[in-house]
Scaffold this motif. Structure first.
Motif, mmCIF file in Angstrom:
data_model
loop_
_atom_site.group_PDB
_atom_site.id
_atom_site.type_symbol
_atom_site.label_atom_id
_atom_site.label_comp_id
_atom_site.label_asym_id
_atom_site.label_seq_id
_atom_site.Cartn_x
_atom_site.Cartn_y
_atom_site.Cartn_z
ATOM 1 N N SER A 1 0.845 -1.189 0.000
ATOM 2 C CA SER A 1 0.000 0.000 0.000
ATOM 3 C C SER A 1 0.882 1.240 0.000
ATOM 4 O O SER A 1 2.065 1.178 0.343
ATOM 5 C CB SER A 1 -0.901 0.027 1.236
ATOM 6 O OG SER A 1 -1.763 -1.081 1.259
ATOM 7 N N ARG B 1 -8.680 2.842 -4.036
ATOM 8 C CA ARG B 1 -7.674 2.497 -3.039
ATOM 9 C C ARG B 1 -6.542 1.650 -3.614
ATOM 10 O O ARG B 1 -5.458 1.605 -3.059
ATOM 11 C CB ARG B 1 -8.332 1.733 -1.890
ATOM 12 C CG ARG B 1 -9.357 2.516 -1.100
ATOM 13 C CD ARG B 1 -10.208 1.615 -0.217
ATOM 14 N NE ARG B 1 -9.438 0.754 0.643
ATOM 15 C CZ ARG B 1 -9.407 0.848 1.978
ATOM 16 N NH1 ARG B 1 -10.116 1.774 2.591
ATOM 17 N NH2 ARG B 1 -8.694 0.010 2.700
ATOM 18 N N VAL C 1 -11.943 5.842 2.099
ATOM 19 C CA VAL C 1 -11.064 5.783 3.276
ATOM 20 C C VAL C 1 -11.619 6.718 4.335
ATOM 21 O O VAL C 1 -12.389 7.633 4.040
ATOM 22 C CB VAL C 1 -9.612 6.195 2.938
ATOM 23 C CG1 VAL C 1 -8.964 5.195 1.993
ATOM 24 C CG2 VAL C 1 -9.555 7.600 2.364
#
Length: 227
Positions: A39, A68, A165
């Motif tokens: 990530s 994401r 998020v």
């Protein structure tokens, strides 16, 4: 590490966007090869913010324009047609009334579930049961479900949540959240970062000019300073 292009924090135009792109690129380059896709996170430290005052805390969901880049685990608590839709969507966590009652009796399993799911969605008329059986576990984690009517089409909501998020300040005047994944384009990640910064504009007295420092990092890589 000092920023390559120091600038006034009140100036947030094309140059700052390019600084973010450069930091994302550098963070990727400094990350060692892994056997998984890392990530990409942003870390923001905020100045002049007393988090002991409730009015200075916030928690807001924001939809990243470029997603994401990582899978999101969504749990649906429902009966009837919504259960069918959730299963058709391939969700792993689908909870009916019986399951809900069983979780209420097994706090350990309830905590395990709460920690593994990013977002919960619940049929609106089941919210009292959710509060009764899972509220003590989900509430403190900020994961109480989004109530939805039994007649809703679930797919559009699930699609939005997969790009969502949470941006917030609670106990510390700092934020660390996912803004993409290592295999996304640098510019797409930078656009996601800019979207996160708009949350600060809405919730901080002086907006993003209250940022003390900002960094980009991959999951296991070193931090790269933006400002």
């Amino acid at each position: 590490m000092k920023p390559k292009n120091p600038m006034n924090l009140c100036s947030w135009g094309i140059n700052m966007t390019q600084d973010i792109v450069n930091a994302v690129k550098e963070a990727k380059e400094q990350s060692k090869p892994r056997n998984f896709t890392e990530s990409v996170d942003i870390i923001i430290n905020i100045r002049d913010l007393d988090v002991n005052k409730p009015e200075n805390r916030f928690n807001e969901e924001v939809t990243l324009p470029n997603g994401r880049g990582k899978d999101v685990n969504i749990g649906v608590i429902a009966d009837g047609e919504l259960i069918v839709q959730a299963k058709d969507a391939g969700l792993d966590v689908v909870i009916n009334k019986v399951d809900l009652e069983e979780l209420g009796k097994d706090r350990k399993e309830a905590k395990k579930l709460a920690n593994s799911v990013d977002f919960f969605v619940a049929q609106a008329d089941m919210m009292p049961l959710v509060g009764r059986f899972l509220g003590p576990v989900l509430g403190p984690r900020g994961k109480m479900p989004k109530p939805v009517p039994a007649s809703i089409k679930l797919d559009p909501l699930l699609e939005r949540l997969r790009s969502t998020v949470k941006v917030g300040v609670k106990q510390q005047a700092s934020i660390q959240i996912l803004v993409g994944s290592q295999d996304m384009a640098d510019e797409d990640i930078a656009e996601n970062v800019e979207t996160v910064l708009t949350v600060l504009d809405r919730n901080l007295e002086k907006g993003r000019s209250q940022i003390k420092s900002m960094f980009i990092k991959t999951t296991m890589g070193p931090v790269v300073r933006v400002i």
